[in-house]
Design a protein around this motif. Structure first.
Motif, PDB file in Angstrom:
ATOM      1  N   LEU A 130       0.851  -1.186   0.000  1.00  0.00           N
ATOM      2  CA  LEU A 130       0.000   0.000   0.000  1.00  0.00           C
ATOM      3  C   LEU A 130       0.886   1.235   0.000  1.00  0.00           C
ATOM      4  CD1 LEU A 130      -2.936   1.205   0.419  1.00  0.00           C
ATOM      5  CD2 LEU A 130      -2.332   1.294   2.840  1.00  0.00           C
ATOM      6  N   THR A 131       0.626   2.145  -0.924  1.00  0.00           N
ATOM      7  CA  THR A 131       1.412   3.376  -1.019  1.00  0.00           C
ATOM      8  C   THR A 131       0.487   4.577  -0.902  1.00  0.00           C
ATOM      9  OG1 THR A 131       3.006   2.310  -2.495  1.00  0.00           O
ATOM     10  CG2 THR A 131       3.030   4.708  -2.419  1.00  0.00           C
ATOM     11  N   VAL A 132       0.859   5.518  -0.024  1.00  0.00           N
ATOM     12  CA  VAL A 132       0.110   6.760   0.135  1.00  0.00           C
ATOM     13  C   VAL A 132       1.058   7.927  -0.116  1.00  0.00           C
ATOM     14  CG1 VAL A 132      -1.308   8.178   1.659  1.00  0.00           C
ATOM     15  CG2 VAL A 132      -1.396   5.683   1.842  1.00  0.00           C
ATOM     16  N   ARG A 133       0.687   8.801  -1.051  1.00  0.00           N
ATOM     17  CA  ARG A 133       1.476   9.992  -1.355  1.00  0.00           C
ATOM     18  C   ARG A 133       0.718  11.206  -0.822  1.00  0.00           C
ATOM     19  NH1 ARG A 133       5.178   8.378  -5.763  1.00  0.00           N
ATOM     20  NH2 ARG A 133       5.710  10.576  -6.030  1.00  0.00           N
ATOM     21  N   VAL A 134       1.399  12.010   0.014  1.00  0.00           N
ATOM     22  CA  VAL A 134       0.771  13.136   0.691  1.00  0.00           C
ATOM     23  C   VAL A 134       1.505  14.426   0.325  1.00  0.00           C
ATOM     24  CG1 VAL A 134       0.130  14.132   2.905  1.00  0.00           C
ATOM     25  CG2 VAL A 134       0.127  11.643   2.612  1.00  0.00           C
ATOM     26  N   PRO A 135       0.827  15.397  -0.303  1.00  0.00           N
ATOM     27  CA  PRO A 135       1.472  16.680  -0.603  1.00  0.00           C
ATOM     28  C   PRO A 135       1.834  17.421   0.687  1.00  0.00           C
ATOM     29  CG  PRO A 135      -0.540  16.408  -1.888  1.00  0.00           C
ATOM     30  CD  PRO A 135      -0.537  15.322  -0.845  1.00  0.00           C
ATOM     31  N   VAL A 136       3.001  18.046   0.699  1.00  0.00           N
ATOM     32  CA  VAL A 136       3.449  18.785   1.891  1.00  0.00           C
ATOM     33  C   VAL A 136       3.802  20.231   1.563  1.00  0.00           C
ATOM     34  CG1 VAL A 136       4.312  16.685   2.988  1.00  0.00           C
ATOM     35  CG2 VAL A 136       5.864  18.046   1.580  1.00  0.00           C
ATOM     36  N   ARG A 137       3.635  20.627   0.300  1.00  0.00           N
ATOM     37  CA  ARG A 137       4.085  21.954  -0.115  1.00  0.00           C
ATOM     38  C   ARG A 137       3.364  23.097   0.608  1.00  0.00           C
ATOM     39  NH1 ARG A 137       1.877  19.346  -4.394  1.00  0.00           N
ATOM     40  NH2 ARG A 137      -0.220  19.980  -5.064  1.00  0.00           N
ATOM     41  N   ASP A 138       2.155  22.815   1.132  1.00  0.00           N
ATOM     42  CA  ASP A 138       1.397  23.878   1.804  1.00  0.00           C
ATOM     43  C   ASP A 138       1.632  23.889   3.303  1.00  0.00           C
ATOM     44  OD1 ASP A 138       0.283  24.723  -0.599  1.00  0.00           O
ATOM     45  OD2 ASP A 138      -1.402  23.313  -0.441  1.00  0.00           O
ATOM     46  N   LEU A 139       2.472  22.986   3.818  1.00  0.00           N
ATOM     47  CA  LEU A 139       2.745  22.942   5.245  1.00  0.00           C
ATOM     48  C   LEU A 139       3.833  23.935   5.634  1.00  0.00           C
ATOM     49  CD1 LEU A 139       2.752  19.073   5.912  1.00  0.00           C
ATOM     50  CD2 LEU A 139       0.863  20.688   6.218  1.00  0.00           C
ATOM     51  N   ARG A 140       3.803  24.357   6.868  1.00  0.00           N
ATOM     52  CA  ARG A 140       4.855  25.224   7.383  1.00  0.00           C
ATOM     53  C   ARG A 140       6.098  24.376   7.642  1.00  0.00           C
ATOM     54  NH1 ARG A 140       5.803  26.622  12.719  1.00  0.00           N
ATOM     55  NH2 ARG A 140       3.782  25.700  13.265  1.00  0.00           N
ATOM     56  N   PRO A 141       7.243  24.710   7.045  1.00  0.00           N
ATOM     57  CA  PRO A 141       8.456  23.886   7.225  1.00  0.00           C
ATOM     58  C   PRO A 141       8.837  23.788   8.696  1.00  0.00           C
ATOM     59  CG  PRO A 141       8.755  25.448   5.420  1.00  0.00           C
ATOM     60  CD  PRO A 141       7.483  25.836   6.123  1.00  0.00           C
ATOM     61  N   LEU A 142       9.366  22.629   9.070  1.00  0.00           N
ATOM     62  CA  LEU A 142       9.833  22.428  10.431  1.00  0.00           C
ATOM     63  C   LEU A 142      11.288  22.869  10.514  1.00  0.00           C
ATOM     64  CD1 LEU A 142       8.906  21.137  13.180  1.00  0.00           C
ATOM     65  CD2 LEU A 142      10.149  19.088  12.447  1.00  0.00           C
ATOM     66  N   PRO A 143      11.616  23.793  11.397  1.00  0.00           N
ATOM     67  CA  PRO A 143      13.011  24.250  11.517  1.00  0.00           C
ATOM     68  C   PRO A 143      13.940  23.089  11.819  1.00  0.00           C
ATOM     69  CG  PRO A 143      11.521  25.662  12.764  1.00  0.00           C
ATOM     70  CD  PRO A 143      10.730  24.463  12.355  1.00  0.00           C
ATOM     71  N   ALA A 144      15.108  23.101  11.233  1.00  0.00           N
ATOM     72  CA  ALA A 144      16.100  22.065  11.499  1.00  0.00           C
ATOM     73  C   ALA A 144      16.606  22.170  12.917  1.00  0.00           C
ATOM     74  CB  ALA A 144      17.260  22.183  10.510  1.00  0.00           C
ATOM     75  N   ALA A 145      17.061  21.043  13.440  1.00  0.00           N
ATOM     76  CA  ALA A 145      17.591  21.024  14.818  1.00  0.00           C
ATOM     77  C   ALA A 145      18.890  21.778  14.892  1.00  0.00           C
ATOM     78  CB  ALA A 145      17.792  19.580  15.239  1.00  0.00           C
TER      79      ALA A 145
END
Length: 301
Positions: free
Chosen positions: A286-301
């Motif tokens: 089972l493969t699920v592809r989820v767009p993330v372009r509209d999400l707020r980026p998570l700052p790197a550690a």
């Protein structure tokens, strides 16, 4: 030899009788018939038994001589003679027992394919349905009728209702700060391309953004696991949201989740996270592809 034949006939009295006459003269027996009405034309699906030595092209020519248009001929077995209402009831029972089987059941029900085919092959019609926020596609050479689209939509609504009940009953959607049993709030730690859910110094969940796909640089596979003892507490949902934001910060346009076809948790988890995606079932994967372009980026550690 048995053949499943789809054809469009003029919507006028006697059109089907002409086809039956041509079949009779050629020694071809009509064993099954479904009629899909339309405004200007009628789509008929027939199961034909032809004499020995007949092929798909000869069968198609017979139907065309009788006035059929848009003829599609495929070999079939005696299973094609099964009662159609019974098939839909059985499909509904299968989906109720395992909502994640929806793409595969849909493809079998409509004699279609859940996977994209060779782009150099003949053009195919696509039926696209939405289950919750997830898009499901099946495709085949013969065009889907309005009746089949309506049937597919009804099944998709059934799956959506089942998933909504599953989502509510399991209480999988929780706020990021929800406290778990024992008064413990998991700490989420970002380390490079991974995010860990840590409880009392123990990692109980881990989500990792992997390298971009070779054939799709904008897509990043994601591996997400939660300790069985800590599942159904919202940890996977929170990790999915965070890893999607982390993938976006790494330049991804979408993430790709791959799991077993019998994994009942992944789709409710995606929906609980408030995400939309596209689902594909191929064999046991089972493969699920989820767009993330509209999400707020998570700052790197």
């Amino acid at each position: 030899m048995l053949w499943r034949v789809r054809t469009t006939l003029p919507d006028r009295p006697g059109a089907l009788a002409v086809l039956a006459e041509h079949c009779g003269r050629a020694g071809v027996n009509i064993l099954g018939l479904q009629i899909f009405p339309g405004i200007e034309a009628v789509t008929d699906e027939l199961v034909l038994s032809t004499p020995a030595g007949w092929g798909a092209s000869g069968t198609a020519h017979l139907v065309e001589r009788a006035g059929g248009r848009n003829v599609v001929v495929q070999p079939c077995t005696e299973a094609a003679l099964g009662d159609q209402p019974t098939r839909y009831v059985q499909a509904a029972r299968t989906i109720l027992a395992s909502p994640m089987s929806f793409p595969e059941v849909l493809a079998v029900l409509f004699d279609a394919e859940a996977d994209p085919v060779d782009p150099d092959g003949p053009p195919q019609d696509v039926m696209e349905l939405t289950v919750g926020g997830v898009q499901v596609q099946v495709r085949r050479t013969a065009a889907f009728t309005a009746t089949e689209h309506a049937r597919g939509s009804a099944l998709a609504d059934l799956v959506s209702d089942v998933l909504q009940r599953t989502r509510t009953d399991s209480a999988i959607a929780v706020s990021p700060g929800r406290r778990l049993g024992g008064g413990t709030t998991p700490e989420h730690v970002v380390d490079g391309d991974s995010i860990s859910a840590v409880v009392d110094g123990v990692v109980v969940g881990l989500a990792t953004v992997q390298a971009s796909l070779a054939d799709d640089p904008a897509a990043r596979p994601v591996v997400l696991r939660v300790d069985p003892a800590w599942q159904r507490r919202g940890i996977g949902t929170r990790l999915l949201v965070d890893v999607a934001r982390l993938a976006h910060s790494r330049g991804a346009q979408e993430i790709v989740l791959t799991t077993r076809s019998d994994n009942q948790a992944v789709l409710p988890m995606v929906l609980a996270a408030g995400m939309r995606g596209r689902i594909r079932l191929a064999g046991d994967v089972l493969t699920v592809r989820v767009p993330v372009r509209d999400l707020r980026p998570l700052p790197a550690a």
